[in-house]
Structures are given as structure tokens and as C-alpha cells.
Write an enzyme that holds these catalytic residues in place. Structure first.
Site, PDB file in Angstrom:
ATOM      1  N   ASP A 241       0.583  -3.455   9.226  1.00  0.00           N
ATOM      2  CA  ASP A 241       0.928  -4.038   8.072  1.00  0.00           C
ATOM      3  C   ASP A 241       0.527  -5.427   8.178  1.00  0.00           C
ATOM      4  O   ASP A 241       0.070  -5.837   8.552  1.00  0.00           O
ATOM      5  CB  ASP A 241       2.590  -4.107   8.278  1.00  0.00           C
ATOM      6  CG  ASP A 241       3.162  -4.860   6.916  1.00  0.00           C
ATOM      7  OD1 ASP A 241       2.866  -4.476   5.888  1.00  0.00           O
ATOM      8  OD2 ASP A 241       4.023  -5.770   7.169  1.00  0.00           O
TER       9      ASP A 241
ATOM     10  N   GLY B  77       0.112  -8.701  -1.151  1.00  0.00           N
ATOM     11  CA  GLY B  77       0.421  -8.015  -2.628  1.00  0.00           C
ATOM     12  C   GLY B  77      -0.184  -8.949  -3.822  1.00  0.00           C
ATOM     13  O   GLY B  77      -0.048  -8.198  -4.854  1.00  0.00           O
TER      14      GLY B  77
ATOM     15  N   CYS C 156       2.463  -0.243   5.120  1.00  0.00           N
ATOM     16  CA  CYS C 156       2.419  -1.325   4.207  1.00  0.00           C
ATOM     17  C   CYS C 156       1.980  -0.681   3.023  1.00  0.00           C
ATOM     18  O   CYS C 156       1.094   0.037   2.688  1.00  0.00           O
ATOM     19  CB  CYS C 156       1.280  -2.254   4.718  1.00  0.00           C
ATOM     20  SG  CYS C 156       0.868  -3.704   3.220  1.00  0.00           S
TER      21      CYS C 156
ATOM     22  N   THR D  27       1.170  -2.095   0.052  1.00  0.00           N
ATOM     23  CA  THR D  27       0.168  -2.378  -0.599  1.00  0.00           C
ATOM     24  C   THR D  27      -1.127  -1.841  -0.128  1.00  0.00           C
ATOM     25  O   THR D  27      -2.145  -1.530  -0.948  1.00  0.00           O
ATOM     26  CB  THR D  27       0.135  -4.058  -0.518  1.00  0.00           C
ATOM     27  OG1 THR D  27       1.566  -4.560  -0.975  1.00  0.00           O
ATOM     28  CG2 THR D  27      -0.921  -4.823  -1.440  1.00  0.00           C
TER      29      THR D  27
ATOM     30  N   CYS E  95       8.259  -1.808  -0.661  1.00  0.00           N
ATOM     31  CA  CYS E  95       7.666  -2.882   0.456  1.00  0.00           C
ATOM     32  C   CYS E  95       8.285  -2.998   1.677  1.00  0.00           C
ATOM     33  O   CYS E  95       9.582  -3.200   1.582  1.00  0.00           O
ATOM     34  CB  CYS E  95       7.569  -4.360  -0.392  1.00  0.00           C
ATOM     35  SG  CYS E  95       6.985  -5.454   0.716  1.00  0.00           S
TER      36      CYS E  95
HETATM   37  N1  DGL Z   1       4.867  -5.044   3.733  1.00  0.00           N
HETATM   38  C1  DGL Z   1       3.925  -5.039   2.780  1.00  0.00           C
HETATM   39  C2  DGL Z   1       3.933  -4.041   1.667  1.00  0.00           C
HETATM   40  O1  DGL Z   1       4.707  -2.861   1.954  1.00  0.00           O
HETATM   41  C3  DGL Z   1       3.404  -6.360   2.272  1.00  0.00           C
HETATM   42  C4  DGL Z   1       3.154  -7.064   1.671  1.00  0.00           C
HETATM   43  C5  DGL Z   1       2.285  -8.132   1.337  1.00  0.00           C
HETATM   44  O2  DGL Z   1       1.808  -8.506   2.404  1.00  0.00           O
HETATM   45  O3  DGL Z   1       2.185  -8.639   0.460  1.00  0.00           O
HETATM   46  O4  DGL Z   1       3.569  -3.771   0.763  1.00  0.00           O
END
Ligand code: DGL
Length: 285
Positions: free
Chosen positions: A21, A54, A84, A86, A203
Site C-alpha cells: 500500500d 491519490g 491500495c 489507487t 480506499c
Molecule cells: N490506501 C490507498 C487506496 O486504497 C491510498 C491512497 C493514497 O495514498 O492516496 O487508494
């Protein structure tokens, strides 16, 4: 370097399952995976030094994610989960199509959007679903596109919540200030479609804000987190792919890596995991 040289650089031996992540958020996925599949070995990697992803461009998220996958492959992971959204939205397809054939065609990288989407068909009665996620995930349209493939009758509305990940990463998720931003994005979403009866937290950081999210989501609206769906999907994947299951070692251990200072990650991660952990710092290139 030729593609053949690339292919031979990684070991063919069994190794831990990699979980990646941009920061701490993937720990919400790791927790559920570890609960359901405690027998495997895991490596968790958080790119905390470069979070959030993101708001970053497609190329940057792809490059950072590719570096993370290469690192996990070099650590012996034959299977990597992008915990993750994103990275799943912006990098997964390119990594599967362009990088895996070059790096090692036998290894696998899986995302978390598809398994999340599979579970909403039975949850929504109104067939109106909301997605709260990072700007990158919302702009990629990955959720509406995946949902349409499986459930063409479902109407999808997305709302980007750019401040939510920083609230978690800076340990401000329980503060009064967090209420303002949590309420604002939930209100925005429901104002755009009042028939929404199911909200996907798209997220992996967002479950940490669950107390506040529940406070502002009207009663009767489902709030779907991803961890258990992703864990169940991984279990099913390993069952359907015994050749990959054989390449995942089973010692019940986890090693944690971060691109930030190890002490900082360790303190914060302990909140998510309810235990103290050993952390190692790595540099991704
Ligand atoms: N945990 C991420 C996701 O599920 C993260 C986001 C990020 O770093 O903006 O999109």
C-alpha cells in the site's frame, strides 16, 4: 538489460505473500487476510515516505507501484496483492500486461477493486451505489467500469475525498477537525444521489475513519469495507491455483517494511494492529 536477463534475476522458490500500500491503509486489508489465512508468511510494504498516491498522476503511481512490486519480488514474493485502490486503479493493468512478462511470467500481482465489487450485487436493494475514494481512483472510473461489467443495472456515483488519507497518515483521524471533512464528503455524495443505499469505502485507509463515517451516514445505508471481501477472494484464488499456493510459504510470519523511518511506522502501525511490530526501512528504486 534484455528480457531474458530480467527473467532469471528472481528466485523460483516459494516465498511470502506480498501486500503493498502507499502507507498504513493496506494494514486494514492485511488484518483480514491474516485473520482468514494465518498459516501463510507475509511481507507488508508501505510507501509511507511518498504517500498519498491519490493525488498523483497515472505515470507516477505506476512507477512507484512498479518499484514496490520489484522490491517484493526481490524479497521472494511469488504473489503480490496491491492493497491500495489507487495503485489497483492506475498501475495494476500495466504491471500485469507490461512488467510481469518481463520480470517473471510465473509471478502474479492482484488488485482489490474486482473482489470488492463482486460483493455489492447482493447488498444494494435500490441499485444505487456510492463510492468514496481518492481522487485518482475516482478519476480512473475503475469502480463504475468494474461494477457495470458485473451489474449493469447498478447506478454508481463517486466522490473524491482528498483529505481523508492525510487525516489517517498524520494520526488526525480521531480529531474534531476530521468530522468536518468526513461529513462534507458524505453529504456531497448523498446530495448527488439520494437513492444510494450502499457506500463502498474504496480506499484502504478509510476504515480507520469508520467511527466518524458511521456518524454521518444515515441509518439503513450499508457501508462496505474491503478487507473481508479481499481476504475471501485471496483464499478462493489460492484454492483455484494450487500451483501458486505451493509457491507461498506457510510459516505464519509477517515482516513489515516502510520507506519512512521505521520508528514512525512502528508506532502508528501498532494502532492499526493492536500489537507492537518490528519494522525495517527500505528505499524503493
Ligand atoms: N490506501 C490507498 C487506496 O486504497 C491510498 C491512497 C493514497 O495514498 O492516496 O487508494
Amino acid at each position: 538489460m534484455t528480457s531474458m536477463q530480467n527473467i532469471v534475476q528472481f528466485s523460483k522458490e516459494a516465498g511470502p505473500i506480498g501486500i503493498f500500500d502507499s502507507g498504513y491503509g493496506g494494514l486494514t486489508i492485511y488484518n483480514e487476510i491474516k485473520r482468514l489465512l494465518p498459516q501463510y508468511d507475509y511481507i507488508y510494504l508501505g510507501d509511507n515516505a511518498r504517500t498519498p498516491y491519490g493525488t498523483r498522476s497515472f505515470n507516477v503511481v505506476y512507477e512507484f507501484t512498479r518499484q514496490a512490486v520489484r522490491h517484493l519480488f526481490a524479497q521472494g514474493c511469488q504473489l503480490v496483492i496491491l492493497a491500495c485502490n489507487t495503485a489497483s486503479a492506475k498501475a495494476l493493468r500495466s504491471i500485469q500486461q507490461l512488467d510481469i512478462p518481463q520480470l517473471d511470467p510465473n509471478r502474479r500481482v492482484l488488485g482489490i477493486i474486482r473482489p470488492t465489487v463482486e460483493s455489492i450485487g447482493e447488498l444494494t436493494k435500490s441499485r444505487h451505489v456510492g463510492v468514496l475514494a481518492t481522487e485518482g481512483t475516482i478519476k480512473s472510473l475503475s469502480y463504475p467500469l468494474e461494477i457495470r461489467k458485473l451489474f449493469p443495472d447498478i447506478e454508481v456515483t463517486g466522490e473524491a475525498c482528498p483529505i481523508w488519507v492525510p487525516l489517517v497518515e498524520t494520526n488526525e483521524f480521531a480529531s474534531d477537525g476530521a468530522d468536518f471533512f468526513v461529513k462534507r464528503h458524505i453529504d456531497n455524495l448523498l446530495a448527488r444521489d439520494s437513492k444510494i443505499d450502499t457506500i463502498i469505502l474504496g480506499c484502504t485507509h478509510y476504515p480507520i475513519l469508520m467511527d466518524k463515517i458511521r456518524k454521518y451516514v444515515p441509518e439503513g445505508v450499508n457501508v462496505l469495507t474491503q478487507g473481508s471481501a479481499v481476504a475471501a477472494s485471496l483464499k478462493d484464488y489460492l484454492h483455484r491455483h494450487p500451483e501458486m499456493d505451493l509457491l507461498c510459504t506457510k510459516g505464519g510470519t509477517t515482516r513489515f517494511f516502510t520507506t519512512e523511518a521505521d520508528g514512525k511506522f512502528g508506532n502508528q502501525a501498532s494502532l492499526f494492529l493492536q500489537q507492537q511490530i518490528e519494522v525495517e526501512t527500505v528505499t524503493l528504486v
